[in-house]
Design a protein around this motif. Structure first.
Motif, short mmCIF file in Angstrom:
data_model
loop_
_atom_site.label_atom_id
_atom_site.label_comp_id
_atom_site.label_asym_id
_atom_site.label_seq_id
_atom_site.Cartn_x
_atom_site.Cartn_y
_atom_site.Cartn_z
N GLY A 109 0.79 -1.22 0.00
CA GLY A 109 0.00 0.00 0.00
C GLY A 109 0.82 1.27 0.00
O GLY A 109 0.26 2.37 -0.16
N ALA A 110 2.14 1.17 0.21
CA ALA A 110 2.99 2.38 0.23
C ALA A 110 3.23 2.86 -1.20
O ALA A 110 3.33 2.07 -2.14
N GLU A 111 3.35 4.19 -1.35
CA GLU A 111 3.57 4.76 -2.68
C GLU A 111 5.01 4.60 -3.13
O GLU A 111 5.29 4.61 -4.33
N ARG A 112 5.94 4.49 -2.19
CA ARG A 112 7.34 4.37 -2.56
C ARG A 112 8.05 3.45 -1.59
O ARG A 112 7.51 3.07 -0.54
N CYS A 113 9.27 3.08 -1.93
CA CYS A 113 10.04 2.15 -1.11
C CYS A 113 10.51 2.84 0.18
O CYS A 113 10.89 4.01 0.17
N ALA A 114 10.49 2.09 1.27
CA ALA A 114 11.06 2.59 2.52
C ALA A 114 12.58 2.63 2.43
O ALA A 114 13.23 3.47 3.05
N VAL A 115 13.14 1.70 1.67
CA VAL A 115 14.59 1.62 1.45
C VAL A 115 14.81 1.25 -0.01
O VAL A 115 14.12 0.38 -0.54
N SER A 116 15.76 1.91 -0.64
CA SER A 116 16.07 1.60 -2.04
C SER A 116 17.57 1.43 -2.21
O SER A 116 18.37 2.22 -1.68
N ASP A 117 17.97 0.38 -2.96
CA ASP A 117 19.35 0.14 -3.36
C ASP A 117 20.32 0.27 -2.18
O ASP A 117 21.35 0.94 -2.25
N LEU A 118 19.98 -0.41 -1.07
CA LEU A 118 20.81 -0.36 0.13
C LEU A 118 21.91 -1.42 0.03
O LEU A 118 21.64 -2.60 -0.18
N MET A 119 23.16 -0.97 0.18
CA MET A 119 24.30 -1.88 0.08
C MET A 119 25.30 -1.58 1.20
O MET A 119 25.74 -0.44 1.33
N PHE A 120 25.61 -2.58 2.01
CA PHE A 120 26.68 -2.46 3.00
C PHE A 120 27.00 -3.84 3.53
O PHE A 120 26.25 -4.81 3.32
N ASP A 121 28.12 -3.95 4.24
CA ASP A 121 28.56 -5.21 4.84
C ASP A 121 28.72 -5.03 6.34
O ASP A 121 29.09 -3.96 6.81
N VAL A 122 28.45 -6.11 7.06
CA VAL A 122 28.72 -6.16 8.50
C VAL A 122 29.69 -7.33 8.71
O VAL A 122 29.29 -8.49 8.74
N PRO A 123 30.98 -7.05 8.84
CA PRO A 123 31.96 -8.13 9.00
C PRO A 123 31.73 -8.89 10.31
O PRO A 123 31.13 -8.37 11.26
N PRO A 124 32.22 -10.12 10.38
CA PRO A 124 32.03 -10.92 11.60
C PRO A 124 32.60 -10.23 12.83
O PRO A 124 33.74 -9.75 12.83
N GLY A 125 31.78 -10.16 13.89
CA GLY A 125 32.25 -9.62 15.16
C GLY A 125 32.42 -8.11 15.20
O GLY A 125 32.92 -7.59 16.19
N ARG A 126 32.00 -7.40 14.15
CA ARG A 126 32.16 -5.94 14.10
C ARG A 126 30.84 -5.23 14.41
O ARG A 126 29.75 -5.83 14.38
N ILE A 127 30.95 -3.94 14.70
CA ILE A 127 29.78 -3.09 14.98
C ILE A 127 29.58 -2.16 13.79
O ILE A 127 30.48 -1.40 13.42
N VAL A 128 28.40 -2.24 13.18
CA VAL A 128 28.03 -1.34 12.09
C VAL A 128 26.83 -0.53 12.54
O VAL A 128 25.86 -1.09 13.07
N VAL A 129 26.91 0.79 12.36
CA VAL A 129 25.84 1.69 12.77
C VAL A 129 25.15 2.25 11.53
O VAL A 129 25.83 2.74 10.61
N LEU A 130 23.82 2.17 11.51
CA LEU A 130 23.02 2.83 10.49
C LEU A 130 22.54 4.15 11.05
O LEU A 130 21.91 4.18 12.12
N THR A 131 22.81 5.23 10.37
CA THR A 131 22.38 6.54 10.83
C THR A 131 21.77 7.30 9.66
O THR A 131 21.98 6.96 8.50
N GLY A 132 20.99 8.31 10.00
CA GLY A 132 20.30 9.09 8.98
C GLY A 132 19.05 9.69 9.56
O GLY A 132 18.66 9.39 10.70
N PRO A 133 18.36 10.57 8.82
CA PRO A 133 17.16 11.22 9.33
C PRO A 133 16.04 10.23 9.57
O PRO A 133 16.03 9.12 9.02
N SER A 134 15.08 10.66 10.37
CA SER A 134 13.91 9.81 10.63
C SER A 134 13.20 9.50 9.31
O SER A 134 13.03 10.38 8.46
N GLY A 135 12.79 8.25 9.15
CA GLY A 135 12.10 7.85 7.94
C GLY A 135 13.01 7.42 6.81
O GLY A 135 12.55 7.12 5.71
#
Length: 573
Positions: free
Chosen positions: A369-395
């Motif tokens: 029912g959404a008019e557009r994607c919540a996420v588009s073309d998202l690419m990243f890696d989380v190596p074993p045992g590492r901490i990856v932070v996703l940041t950005g504006p609300s929504g």
């Protein structure tokens, strides 16, 4: 129990054949009542022994106490056996019904959690299905199915024993059975429709009430409480009227059963009495003695006992069929969940010795029912045992990316890889992940019970270590009067009343640390905290991340500072 597929819950137009097949599938978990029915048939065998003991004791009275004693022992043993087998049949049927209901509720909850968000089915309807409509199957599995099978065989055992003593008395029982069957068929047909309407009214009232309670703040804000109370009152009155209609038909069928049962016993009693006195107005091919006459008379009520049991449970059959129509019509999940995740990728097992690597490859998430994607073309890696932070504006899709890993968000493009293995559509890392969200789940119960949600088998020592690492020890000591164990037994309501925002988040982190999972997912763990509380909680988060592959969604610069890698998402979707 045979597993139900999504299509089992998704049919919207069940035919009588589909309904019978569905109920048969549900009942197969308890072997369709075979064990309970066997106990009930043994009850009829014990009834024959009981009647034989009574007849033998009556005949042996003139011979003295020594002759009577064996027959009295047979009466006692047969009576005790009857009580025992009925108890075992009841317990077996109840256990079968409970197993079937638990399995079915799990399937319904899974369907509800993954249904299309735009589906018209409301929360109240789903609550009614999980509680009332599944409970309607209880009597069908526990009582009706065993009674139906026993009712098809047990009367013939009684009839055979009666025929060996008196063929004429057996004939009387058969003749009185015919109008009884006709009366029961007529009453059953009349009751079926009334029961269906009554159950529909009950489901409508339950669903409406649950939905209105959930929306109570809105109802109060718009001053609609009187209108809603009036509507609920009308629905309750309709349910009461329909319930009385069902009861009237039930009383009618019970009256018909008791009439023909009493008529049968009376005719057998009259025949036996006149036969013993040689006063029958017509010739018969037998002459009864006292023992055979008393044996036949004692067995006559037992001929109708299995059918009485079946008639008493017949309403359970009607309720189950009505509930089946509604349960079959529940919506299927928006994206079908696989029966289980593949066993080959070691990263999907909670007990794996190697920390997994996660990778997002051109991932797109779009909700129905959404008019557009919540996420588009998202690419990243989380190596074993590492901490990856996703940041950005609300929504911008931070939470959606985490939800995708838990099977709570729909993947429409791209792939999620775990150690190079593709996560299947609708798959979830929940078995291998610890999770702490923006709004920690609190259940009504003790703090200890809330912690054990993550790991039901956790030892007290493991719980103590988790709460100390999470920084909850001072709070628990204060609540427990200086004893941390007493603090863990402090009861909370469903809102976590008495806990601050920081304490709730620490509770969620302790829960995440308690679960021995190699992946840690955190969604805004420091949101809405003051600076000092945030600094203290970040220290706890660093401890929780040790030895895990961690993905954190946050706005916090302090959390960004602990990351091995930062992924910045773009504008809000």
């Amino acid at each position: 129990m045979t597993a139900l597929s999504s299509s089992d819950l998704a049919s919207t137009d069940p035919t009588p054949r589909a309904r019978r097949q569905w109920l048969k599938t549900i009942a197969q978990g308890g072997r369709r009542g075979d064990a309970a029915a066997a106990w009930l048939m043994l009850d009829s065998v014990a009834a024959i022994g009981f009647a034989g003991g009574l007849a033998g004791a009556i005949v042996a009275v003139p011979a003295g106490a020594a002759a009577v004693l064996p027959w009295v022992m047979l009466v006692v043993l047969s009576g005790g056996l009857r009580g025992l087998v009925v108890m075992l049949a009841t317990r077996r049927g109840a256990r079968q019904a409970e197993n079937a209901k638990v399995t079915l509720r799990r399937r319904i909850v899974a369907s509800a959690l993954h249904r299309d968000p735009g589906a018209p089915t409301t929360t109240g309807v789903l609550m009614a299905a999980v509680v009332d409509e599944v409970d309607a199957l209880d009597g069908y599995i526990a009582r009706f199915l065993p009674a139906r099978k026993a009712g098809a065989i047990a009367p013939f055992l009684i009839l055979l024993a009666t025929a060996l003593a008196s063929p004429v008395a057996a004939g009387i029982l058969v003749v009185t059975l015919i109008p009884f069957i006709v009366a029961m068929a007529l009453a059953g047909g009349a009751a079926a429709e009334k029961s269906r309407r009554q159950f529909t009214a009950l489901a409508r009232l339950t669903g409406r009430f649950a939905d209105r309670v959930r929306a109570l703040p809105v109802v109060l804000a718009f001053g609609a409480e009187d209108r809603e109370a009036h509507a609920l009152g009308i629905a309750a009155d309709e349910l009461a009227a329909r319930t009385m209609g069902v009861l009237r038909v039930a009383f009618l069928s019970s009256g018909a059963l008791e009439f023909f049962a009493a008529l049968s016993v009376a005719l057998v009693a009259v025949y036996c009495g006149f036969n013993l006195l040689h006063l029958l107005p017509f010739p018969v091919p037998e002459q009864l003695d006292l023992g055979r006459a008393f044996f036949v008379l004692a067995l006559a009520p037992e001929f109708y006992a299995p059918m009485r049991r079946l008639a008493a449970a017949y309403h359970d059959k009607q309720a189950a069929e009505t509930a089946a129509d509604r349960l079959i019509a529940l919506p299927a999940p928006a994206s079908p969940m696989p029966a289980s995740l593949p066993a080959t990728p070691h990263a999907l097992r909670p007990d794996m010795p190697v920390l997994p690597a996660l990778a997002f490859r051109s991932v797109a998430i779009r909700y129905p029912g959404a008019e557009r994607c919540a996420v588009s073309d998202l690419m990243f890696d989380v190596p074993p045992g590492r901490i990856v932070v996703l940041t950005g504006p609300s929504g911008s899709g931070k939470t959606s990316a985490l939800h995708l890993l838990l099977g709570l968000a729909p993947l429409v493009a791209g792939d999620v890889l775990i150690d190079g293995e593709r996560l299947p559509p609708g798959g979830s890392l929940a078995p291998s992940a610890s999770w702490a969200g923006q709004h920690p789940l609190i259940i009504a119960g003790t703090i200890r019970e809330n912690l054990r949600l993550a790991c039901p088998d956790a030892t007290d020592d493991a719980i103590d270590r988790a709460v100390v690492q999470a920084g909850l020890r001072p709070m628990l000591m204060a609540r427990g009067g200086g004893r941390m164990a007493a603090g863990l037994d402090t009861r909370l309501d469903a809102r976590g009343g008495g806990l601050s925002g920081g304490e709730r988040r620490r509770l969620a982190l302790a829960r995440a640390m308690l679960k021995p999972a190699p992946i840690l997912l955190l969604d805004e763990p420091t949101a809405h905290l003051d600076a000092l509380s945030e600094i203290a909680l970040v220290t706890t988060i660093v401890a929780a991340c040790r030895g895990r592959t961690t993905l954190i969604a946050t706005h916090s610069d302090r959390l960004v500072g602990i990351a091995d890698h930062v992924v910045r998402l773009g504008d809000p979707a």
